[in-house]
Write a protein that holds these residues in place. Structure first.
Motif, PDB file in Angstrom:
ATOM      1  N   GLY A  21       0.787  -1.230   0.000  1.00  0.00           N
ATOM      2  CA  GLY A  21       0.000   0.000   0.000  1.00  0.00           C
ATOM      3  C   GLY A  21       0.815   1.275   0.000  1.00  0.00           C
ATOM      4  N   ALA A  22       2.100   1.185   0.329  1.00  0.00           N
ATOM      5  CA  ALA A  22       2.933   2.382   0.469  1.00  0.00           C
ATOM      6  C   ALA A  22       3.006   3.245  -0.790  1.00  0.00           C
ATOM      7  CB  ALA A  22       4.329   1.991   0.937  1.00  0.00           C
ATOM      8  N   PRO A  23       3.183   2.677  -1.995  1.00  0.00           N
ATOM      9  CA  PRO A  23       3.256   3.556  -3.166  1.00  0.00           C
ATOM     10  C   PRO A  23       1.987   4.373  -3.400  1.00  0.00           C
ATOM     11  CG  PRO A  23       4.086   1.386  -3.718  1.00  0.00           C
ATOM     12  CD  PRO A  23       3.489   1.285  -2.356  1.00  0.00           C
ATOM     13  N   MET A  24       0.833   3.763  -3.201  1.00  0.00           N
ATOM     14  CA  MET A  24      -0.413   4.498  -3.431  1.00  0.00           C
ATOM     15  C   MET A  24      -0.669   5.527  -2.342  1.00  0.00           C
ATOM     16  SD  MET A  24      -2.987   1.778  -5.174  1.00  0.00           S
ATOM     17  CE  MET A  24      -2.848   0.555  -3.907  1.00  0.00           C
ATOM     18  N   ILE A  25      -0.338   5.193  -1.104  1.00  0.00           N
ATOM     19  CA  ILE A  25      -0.520   6.148  -0.014  1.00  0.00           C
ATOM     20  C   ILE A  25       0.413   7.338  -0.186  1.00  0.00           C
ATOM     21  CG2 ILE A  25      -0.243   6.470   2.476  1.00  0.00           C
ATOM     22  CD1 ILE A  25      -1.284   3.589   2.783  1.00  0.00           C
ATOM     23  N   ALA A  26       1.664   7.059  -0.561  1.00  0.00           N
ATOM     24  CA  ALA A  26       2.618   8.154  -0.787  1.00  0.00           C
ATOM     25  C   ALA A  26       2.175   9.035  -1.952  1.00  0.00           C
ATOM     26  CB  ALA A  26       4.006   7.577  -1.051  1.00  0.00           C
ATOM     27  N   THR A  27       1.642   8.423  -2.994  1.00  0.00           N
ATOM     28  CA  THR A  27       1.142   9.192  -4.134  1.00  0.00           C
ATOM     29  C   THR A  27      -0.017  10.089  -3.724  1.00  0.00           C
ATOM     30  OG1 THR A  27       1.804   7.450  -5.647  1.00  0.00           O
ATOM     31  CG2 THR A  27       0.163   9.015  -6.448  1.00  0.00           C
ATOM     32  N   ALA A  28      -0.959   9.548  -2.966  1.00  0.00           N
ATOM     33  CA  ALA A  28      -2.093  10.350  -2.497  1.00  0.00           C
ATOM     34  C   ALA A  28      -1.614  11.510  -1.631  1.00  0.00           C
ATOM     35  CB  ALA A  28      -3.073   9.482  -1.727  1.00  0.00           C
ATOM     36  N   LEU A  29      -0.608  11.263  -0.796  1.00  0.00           N
ATOM     37  CA  LEU A  29      -0.066  12.318   0.054  1.00  0.00           C
ATOM     38  C   LEU A  29       0.566  13.429  -0.779  1.00  0.00           C
ATOM     39  CD1 LEU A  29       0.743  13.339   2.918  1.00  0.00           C
ATOM     40  CD2 LEU A  29       2.864  12.056   2.580  1.00  0.00           C
ATOM     41  N   PHE A  51     -10.066  15.364  -5.531  1.00  0.00           N
ATOM     42  CA  PHE A  51     -10.497  13.994  -5.784  1.00  0.00           C
ATOM     43  C   PHE A  51      -9.999  13.454  -7.120  1.00  0.00           C
ATOM     44  CE2 PHE A  51     -13.597  10.909  -7.401  1.00  0.00           C
ATOM     45  CZ  PHE A  51     -13.452   9.934  -6.439  1.00  0.00           C
ATOM     46  N   ALA A  52     -10.230  14.158  -8.211  1.00  0.00           N
ATOM     47  CA  ALA A  52      -9.874  13.660  -9.542  1.00  0.00           C
ATOM     48  C   ALA A  52      -8.363  13.492  -9.714  1.00  0.00           C
ATOM     49  CB  ALA A  52     -10.448  14.566 -10.622  1.00  0.00           C
ATOM     50  N   PRO A  53      -7.526  14.470  -9.345  1.00  0.00           N
ATOM     51  CA  PRO A  53      -6.077  14.240  -9.497  1.00  0.00           C
ATOM     52  C   PRO A  53      -5.561  13.087  -8.642  1.00  0.00           C
ATOM     53  CG  PRO A  53      -6.516  16.568  -9.171  1.00  0.00           C
ATOM     54  CD  PRO A  53      -7.796  15.848  -8.953  1.00  0.00           C
ATOM     55  N   LYS A  54      -6.067  12.966  -7.417  1.00  0.00           N
ATOM     56  CA  LYS A  54      -5.635  11.850  -6.561  1.00  0.00           C
ATOM     57  C   LYS A  54      -6.054  10.518  -7.169  1.00  0.00           C
ATOM     58  CE  LYS A  54      -5.614  13.746  -1.906  1.00  0.00           C
ATOM     59  NZ  LYS A  54      -6.249  13.655  -0.589  1.00  0.00           N
ATOM     60  N   LEU A  55      -7.280  10.438  -7.656  1.00  0.00           N
ATOM     61  CA  LEU A  55      -7.772   9.201  -8.243  1.00  0.00           C
ATOM     62  C   LEU A  55      -6.943   8.806  -9.459  1.00  0.00           C
ATOM     63  CD1 LEU A  55      -9.909   6.968  -8.238  1.00  0.00           C
ATOM     64  CD2 LEU A  55     -11.293   8.424  -9.716  1.00  0.00           C
ATOM     65  N   LEU A  56      -6.690   9.763 -10.342  1.00  0.00           N
ATOM     66  CA  LEU A  56      -5.901   9.461 -11.537  1.00  0.00           C
ATOM     67  C   LEU A  56      -4.471   9.070 -11.187  1.00  0.00           C
ATOM     68  CD1 LEU A  56      -7.166  12.251 -13.945  1.00  0.00           C
ATOM     69  CD2 LEU A  56      -7.719   9.821 -13.982  1.00  0.00           C
ATOM     70  N   MET A  58      -3.366   7.790  -8.351  1.00  0.00           N
ATOM     71  CA  MET A  58      -3.352   6.499  -7.675  1.00  0.00           C
ATOM     72  C   MET A  58      -3.617   5.352  -8.651  1.00  0.00           C
ATOM     73  SD  MET A  58      -5.076   7.418  -4.028  1.00  0.00           S
ATOM     74  CE  MET A  58      -5.093   5.736  -3.473  1.00  0.00           C
ATOM     75  N   LEU A  59      -4.492   5.555  -9.634  1.00  0.00           N
ATOM     76  CA  LEU A  59      -4.703   4.529 -10.655  1.00  0.00           C
ATOM     77  C   LEU A  59      -3.442   4.298 -11.474  1.00  0.00           C
ATOM     78  CD1 LEU A  59      -8.305   5.328 -11.929  1.00  0.00           C
ATOM     79  CD2 LEU A  59      -7.552   3.319 -10.676  1.00  0.00           C
ATOM     80  N   LEU A  60      -2.731   5.372 -11.815  1.00  0.00           N
ATOM     81  CA  LEU A  60      -1.479   5.252 -12.559  1.00  0.00           C
ATOM     82  C   LEU A  60      -0.432   4.508 -11.737  1.00  0.00           C
ATOM     83  CD1 LEU A  60       0.235   6.017 -15.057  1.00  0.00           C
ATOM     84  CD2 LEU A  60       0.913   8.057 -13.776  1.00  0.00           C
ATOM     85  N   VAL A  61      -0.289   4.855 -10.469  1.00  0.00           N
ATOM     86  CA  VAL A  61       0.685   4.184  -9.617  1.00  0.00           C
ATOM     87  C   VAL A  61       0.293   2.722  -9.408  1.00  0.00           C
ATOM     88  CG1 VAL A  61       1.603   4.106  -7.265  1.00  0.00           C
ATOM     89  CG2 VAL A  61       1.513   6.255  -8.503  1.00  0.00           C
ATOM     90  N   PHE A  62      -0.978   2.443  -9.238  1.00  0.00           N
ATOM     91  CA  PHE A  62      -1.420   1.056  -9.105  1.00  0.00           C
ATOM     92  C   PHE A  62      -1.078   0.263 -10.355  1.00  0.00           C
ATOM     93  CE2 PHE A  62      -4.574  -2.316  -9.645  1.00  0.00           C
ATOM     94  CZ  PHE A  62      -4.318  -3.055  -8.505  1.00  0.00           C
ATOM     95  N   TRP A  63      -1.307   0.845 -11.512  1.00  0.00           N
ATOM     96  CA  TRP A  63      -1.013   0.174 -12.773  1.00  0.00           C
ATOM     97  C   TRP A  63       0.489  -0.083 -12.902  1.00  0.00           C
ATOM     98  CZ3 TRP A  63       1.252   2.041 -17.482  1.00  0.00           C
ATOM     99  CH2 TRP A  63       1.127   1.167 -18.545  1.00  0.00           C
ATOM    100  N   LEU A  64       1.304   0.884 -12.480  1.00  0.00           N
ATOM    101  CA  LEU A  64       2.753   0.738 -12.581  1.00  0.00           C
ATOM    102  C   LEU A  64       3.331  -0.251 -11.564  1.00  0.00           C
ATOM    103  CD1 LEU A  64       3.800   4.452 -13.171  1.00  0.00           C
ATOM    104  CD2 LEU A  64       3.810   2.592 -14.843  1.00  0.00           C
ATOM    105  N   THR A  65       2.712  -0.365 -10.398  1.00  0.00           N
ATOM    106  CA  THR A  65       3.276  -1.205  -9.344  1.00  0.00           C
ATOM    107  C   THR A  65       2.508  -2.512  -9.124  1.00  0.00           C
ATOM    108  OG1 THR A  65       1.996  -0.060  -7.634  1.00  0.00           O
ATOM    109  CG2 THR A  65       4.214   0.782  -8.103  1.00  0.00           C
TER     110      THR A  65
END
Length: 88
Positions: A21-29, A51-56, A58-65
């Motif tokens: 979860g760390a990459p997505m949490i760090a990205t949201a932060l 909301f929209a920038p965080k969602l996009l 986090m989706l990008l980071v999820f896809w990458l990781t």
């Protein structure tokens, strides 16, 4: 299986969850801070703007990781869970 072994398995689960979860949490932060600074500098007080920038992001980071997260989970099951089930 002793209490110590169960606690060790639980500890490994918690560390794996934290690393997954760390990459997505760090990205949201980071995105939240950047958007918050942008809002403060431009005096835009829209609550839903983050909301929209965080969602996009986090989706990008999820896809990458996702591959890395799958490897972590597979390693957890191969090295901890399956031997515990097999009793070795």
């Amino acid at each position: 299986m002793t209490e110590t072994e169960i606690a060790d398995i639980f500890r490994q689960f918690m560390w794996t969850a934290a690393w997954m979860g760390a990459p997505m949490i760090a990205t949201a932060l980071v995105v939240g801070i950047v958007v918050g600074l942008f809002q403060a500098l431009t005096s835009i007080q829209e609550m839903t703007l983050t909301f929209a920038p965080k969602l996009l992001a986090m989706l990008l980071v999820f896809w990458l990781t996702a591959g890395h997260m799958a490897r972590l989970l597979a390693n957890l099951f191969d090295s901890i869970i399956l031997p515990a089930i097999a009793g070795s």
